[in-house]
Design a protein around this motif. Structure first.
Motif, PDB file in Angstrom:
ATOM      1  N   ASN A  79       0.823  -1.210   0.000  1.00 44.39           N
ATOM      2  CA  ASN A  79       0.000   0.000   0.000  1.00 44.39           C
ATOM      3  C   ASN A  79       0.858   1.261   0.000  1.00 44.39           C
ATOM      4  OD1 ASN A  79      -2.226  -1.698   0.124  1.00 44.39           O
ATOM      5  ND2 ASN A  79      -2.278  -1.662   2.355  1.00 44.39           N
ATOM      6  N   ASP A  80       1.922   1.281   0.797  1.00 41.36           N
ATOM      7  CA  ASP A  80       2.826   2.441   0.830  1.00 41.36           C
ATOM      8  C   ASP A  80       3.494   2.647  -0.525  1.00 41.36           C
ATOM      9  OD1 ASP A  80       2.142   2.681   3.440  1.00 41.36           O
ATOM     10  OD2 ASP A  80       4.134   2.353   4.272  1.00 41.36           O
ATOM     11  N   ASN A  81       3.965   1.570  -1.117  1.00 43.66           N
ATOM     12  CA  ASN A  81       4.667   1.688  -2.397  1.00 43.66           C
ATOM     13  C   ASN A  81       3.726   2.080  -3.527  1.00 43.66           C
ATOM     14  OD1 ASN A  81       7.211   1.122  -1.347  1.00 43.66           O
ATOM     15  ND2 ASN A  81       6.944  -1.083  -1.552  1.00 43.66           N
ATOM     16  N   LEU A  82       2.492   1.589  -3.472  1.00 46.80           N
ATOM     17  CA  LEU A  82       1.501   2.001  -4.463  1.00 46.80           C
ATOM     18  C   LEU A  82       1.186   3.492  -4.329  1.00 46.80           C
ATOM     19  CD1 LEU A  82      -0.586   1.446  -6.676  1.00 46.80           C
ATOM     20  CD2 LEU A  82      -2.174   0.683  -4.887  1.00 46.80           C
ATOM     21  N   MET A  83       1.008   3.956  -3.098  1.00 46.60           N
ATOM     22  CA  MET A  83       0.715   5.379  -2.893  1.00 46.60           C
ATOM     23  C   MET A  83       1.889   6.250  -3.335  1.00 46.60           C
ATOM     24  SD  MET A  83      -2.307   6.092  -2.073  1.00 46.60           S
ATOM     25  CE  MET A  83      -2.017   7.816  -1.713  1.00 46.60           C
ATOM     26  N   GLU A  84       3.116   5.819  -3.080  1.00 51.61           N
ATOM     27  CA  GLU A  84       4.294   6.552  -3.565  1.00 51.61           C
ATOM     28  C   GLU A  84       4.230   6.711  -5.081  1.00 51.61           C
ATOM     29  OE1 GLU A  84       8.185   5.297  -2.505  1.00 51.61           O
ATOM     30  OE2 GLU A  84       7.849   5.447  -0.352  1.00 51.61           O
ATOM     31  N   LEU A  85       3.931   5.613  -5.766  1.00 52.48           N
ATOM     32  CA  LEU A  85       3.845   5.634  -7.227  1.00 52.48           C
ATOM     33  C   LEU A  85       2.784   6.629  -7.702  1.00 52.48           C
ATOM     34  CD1 LEU A  85       4.422   4.541 -10.072  1.00 52.48           C
ATOM     35  CD2 LEU A  85       2.948   2.586  -9.541  1.00 52.48           C
ATOM     36  N   LEU A  86       1.602   6.573  -7.088  1.00 55.74           N
ATOM     37  CA  LEU A  86       0.501   7.457  -7.482  1.00 55.74           C
ATOM     38  C   LEU A  86       0.844   8.924  -7.234  1.00 55.74           C
ATOM     39  CD1 LEU A  86      -2.463   5.371  -5.996  1.00 55.74           C
ATOM     40  CD2 LEU A  86      -1.895   5.602  -8.418  1.00 55.74           C
ATOM     41  N   ILE A  87       1.460   9.199  -6.105  1.00 60.69           N
ATOM     42  CA  ILE A  87       1.753  10.591  -5.745  1.00 60.69           C
ATOM     43  C   ILE A  87       2.897  11.144  -6.596  1.00 60.69           C
ATOM     44  CG2 ILE A  87       2.565  12.077  -3.855  1.00 60.69           C
ATOM     45  CD1 ILE A  87       0.986  10.241  -1.941  1.00 60.69           C
ATOM     46  N   ILE A  88       3.880  10.310  -6.907  1.00 59.18           N
ATOM     47  CA  ILE A  88       4.949  10.751  -7.827  1.00 59.18           C
ATOM     48  C   ILE A  88       4.348  11.082  -9.186  1.00 59.18           C
ATOM     49  CG2 ILE A  88       7.024  10.028  -9.084  1.00 59.18           C
ATOM     50  CD1 ILE A  88       7.734   8.290  -6.620  1.00 59.18           C
ATOM     51  N   ALA A  89       3.449  10.213  -9.673  1.00 61.64           N
ATOM     52  CA  ALA A  89       2.809  10.459 -10.969  1.00 61.64           C
ATOM     53  C   ALA A  89       2.023  11.764 -10.954  1.00 61.64           C
ATOM     54  CB  ALA A  89       1.895   9.287 -11.329  1.00 61.64           C
ATOM     55  N   ASP A  90       1.311  12.018  -9.868  1.00 58.26           N
ATOM     56  CA  ASP A  90       0.535  13.255  -9.773  1.00 58.26           C
ATOM     57  C   ASP A  90       1.453  14.475  -9.778  1.00 58.26           C
ATOM     58  OD1 ASP A  90      -2.217  14.469  -9.209  1.00 58.26           O
ATOM     59  OD2 ASP A  90      -1.022  15.325  -7.587  1.00 58.26           O
ATOM     60  N   ALA A  91       2.577  14.375  -9.049  1.00 57.72           N
ATOM     61  CA  ALA A  91       3.529  15.492  -9.020  1.00 57.72           C
ATOM     62  C   ALA A  91       4.092  15.776 -10.413  1.00 57.72           C
ATOM     63  CB  ALA A  91       4.665  15.177  -8.040  1.00 57.72           C
ATOM     64  N   LEU A  92       4.392  14.721 -11.170  1.00 62.85           N
ATOM     65  CA  LEU A  92       4.937  14.897 -12.518  1.00 62.85           C
ATOM     66  C   LEU A  92       3.889  15.463 -13.476  1.00 62.85           C
ATOM     67  CD1 LEU A  92       6.959  11.558 -12.857  1.00 62.85           C
ATOM     68  CD2 LEU A  92       7.866  13.829 -12.360  1.00 62.85           C
ATOM     69  N   ARG A  93       2.652  14.974 -13.353  1.00 64.57           N
ATOM     70  CA  ARG A  93       1.584  15.469 -14.229  1.00 64.57           C
ATOM     71  C   ARG A  93       1.357  16.958 -13.997  1.00 64.57           C
ATOM     72  NH1 ARG A  93      -4.025  15.730 -13.378  1.00 64.57           N
ATOM     73  NH2 ARG A  93      -3.764  14.592 -11.425  1.00 64.57           N
ATOM     74  N   ARG A  94       1.384  17.371 -12.724  1.00 61.87           N
ATOM     75  CA  ARG A  94       1.163  18.775 -12.393  1.00 61.87           C
ATOM     76  C   ARG A  94       2.385  19.636 -12.733  1.00 61.87           C
ATOM     77  NH1 ARG A  94      -3.545  19.184  -9.384  1.00 61.87           N
ATOM     78  NH2 ARG A  94      -4.313  17.187  -8.583  1.00 61.87           N
ATOM     79  N   SER A  95       3.517  18.957 -13.042  1.00 58.62           N
ATOM     80  CA  SER A  95       4.729  19.682 -13.445  1.00 58.62           C
ATOM     81  C   SER A  95       4.911  19.682 -14.961  1.00 58.62           C
ATOM     82  CB  SER A  95       5.954  19.052 -12.773  1.00 58.62           C
ATOM     83  OG  SER A  95       5.815  19.054 -11.361  1.00 58.62           O
TER      84      SER A  95
END
Length: 339
Positions: A73-89
Motif C-alpha cells: 500500500n505504501d509503495n503504491l501510494m508513492e507511485l501514485l503521488i509521484i505520478a501526480d507530481a509529474l503530471r502537475r509539473s
C-alpha cells in the motif's frame, strides 16, 4: 523521426538499487549521464507520503521505477503521488515501470462479495495521470485488459533460459521443466520450449485457502533434474512441498526459477531447509539481507531488459523484440557468455 524530449528516470523507495542500476546502464547506452531525477519521497509523522521534485521535468518523457511490493500500500501510494507530481509539473508523458505489479493475484471474483482489486489499482494508476505501464510477468495476463493504455508485459523466461543454459550446459538432456500448478502451465511451457526440455505438472488440491491437501505429479520425473517455474514465491510452502513431492517421485535434483521473490514470513527458512538445491529469483523485488545470505538462493538481474525496454519505448521501437534470444542475449552477454 528523432524525439525532441529526453527520457528521465525517477524512483520511489521500493527498489532503489534496481532503479540506480537501470540509470547506470542507460548512461552507458546513451553516452550521457542518466542519473535519477533529484526528488524526495518522505512521510509525515502520521504516515502521509509527500513528494517534491527538484528538477524541471516540463515536456520530458518520464519513467517512474517503483514495484508495488511489500509494503504494497505504501509503495503504491508513492507511485501514485509521484505520478501526480509529474503530471502537475507538465511532464510530456508518464510511464510507470512496475517490475512487480502488486494486487495482481486479485484479478477476478473467486466467490460472492469479493473485490477485483487489480482493476481498482488499474483505475487508480490511470487517474494519477500514468499513460503507459511497463511490468514483468503479470500474475494474470488478462490484467493488461484492465487498462485503456499500452501495457508492456516483459517475460522472465528468456532471462531464465539464458541462466539455465549456462548453469546446466552439460546436463541439458536431463532437464525437466515443472509447473507447480495447472494454472502456470503456459509459463512453464514457454521456458521448456526455450531450452528444449519436456514438461511436467504438479497438480495440487486445496481443502481451503493457504492449505494444500494433496499433490500429484503428472509426468515421469524419475532421474530428471527438475526446474520448477512460477511467477511468485510468497511463503514458499507450495514450492517446498512441490520440490519434496518431485524428489519422492524419483527426481535427481530440484531447482526453482521464480520471477517475483515476495518471500514473506518463514519463506527463506523453508527454502534453506528444503530439498531444493537452488532457488533463482529475479530482482524485481529488492532482496532482503536474509535472502542474500541464504546459501541456496541466487538473484538474476532484470536491469538489462528493463533498461532496453525503456529505451525502446522512448525511441518508439519494438518492446516485444526483447522476447527473442537474438535480441536479448547481447544485452546479457557479460553475465551469460558461454565458455
Amino acid at each position: 523521426m528523432p524525439t525532441l524530449h529526453e527520457p528521465k528516470l525517477i524512483a520511489g523507495n521500493a527498489n532503489l538499487p534496481l532503479a540506480e542500476t537501470i540509470a547506470r546502464r542507460m548512461s552507458l547506452h546513451r553516452g550521457v549521464d542518466q542519473g535519477l531525477v533529484d526528488a524526495r519521497v518522505e512521510r509525515f509523522n502520521d504516515g502521509e507520503i509527500f513528494v517534491e521534485v527538484f528538477e524541471n521535468v516540463r515536456g520530458e518523457d518520464m519513467f517512474i521505477i517503483q514495484p508495488t511490493s511489500n509494503p504494497a500500500n505504501d509503495n503504491l501510494m508513492e507511485l501514485l503521488i509521484i505520478a501526480d507530481a509529474l503530471r502537475r509539473s507538465s511532464a510530456q508523458r508518464i510511464t510507470a515501470v512496475i517490475p512487480y505489479f502488486g494486487y495482481a493475484r486479485q484479478d477476478r471474483r473467486t466467490k460472492a462479495r469479493t473485490p477485483i482489486s487489480a482493476k481498482l489499482v488499474a483505475n487508480m494508476l490511470t487517474g494519477a495521470g500514468i499513460e503507459r505501464i511497463l511490468t514483468m510477468d503479470l500474475h494474470a495476463a488478462q490484467i493488461q485488459g484492465f487498462f485503456d493504455m499500452p501495457v508492456d508485459n516483459l517475460y522472465a523466461s528468456p532471462i531464465f533460459a539464458l541462466d539455465v543454459k549456462k548453469q546446466f550446459r552439460d546436463q541439458m538432456d536431463d532437464l525437466m521443466v515443472v509447473s507447480p500448478d495447472v494454472g502456470g502451465v503456459a509459463r512453464a511451457r514457454e521456458l521448456a520450449k526455450r531450452i528444449n526440455a519436456p514438461l511436467s505438472i504438479v497438480d495440487k488440491r486445496r481443502e481451503k485457502a493457504g492449505e494444500i491437501a494433496e499433490m500429484t505429479v503428472i509426468g515421469d520425473v524419475k532421474g530428471k533434474i527438475c526446474l520448477i517455474v512460477d511467477d511468485i514465491c510468497d511463503t514458499a510452502g507450495t514450492l517446498c512441498k512441490a520440490a519434496q513431492v518431485l524428489m519422492d517421485n524419483g527426481a535427481k535434483e530440484v531447482h526453482s526459477y521464480i520471477t517475483h521473490g515476495v518471500m514473506s514470513g518463514p519463506a527463506v527458512e523453508r527454502v534453506t531447509n528444503s530439498v531444493m538445491k537452488s532457488l533463482v529469483l529475479s530482482d524485481t523485488i529488492q532482496p532482503t539481507a536474509e535472502i542474500e545470505k541464504a546459501a541456496n538462493i541466487r538473484i538474476v538481474p532484470t536491469a538489462p531488459i528493463f533498461t532496453q525496454a525503456i529505451l525502446n519505448i522512448w525511441n518508439g521501437t519494438s518492446v516485444s523484440s526483447l522476447f527473442e534470444d537474438k535480441t536479448l542475449t547481447p544485452i546479457y552477454e557479460s553475465l551469460y557468455h558461454m565458455d
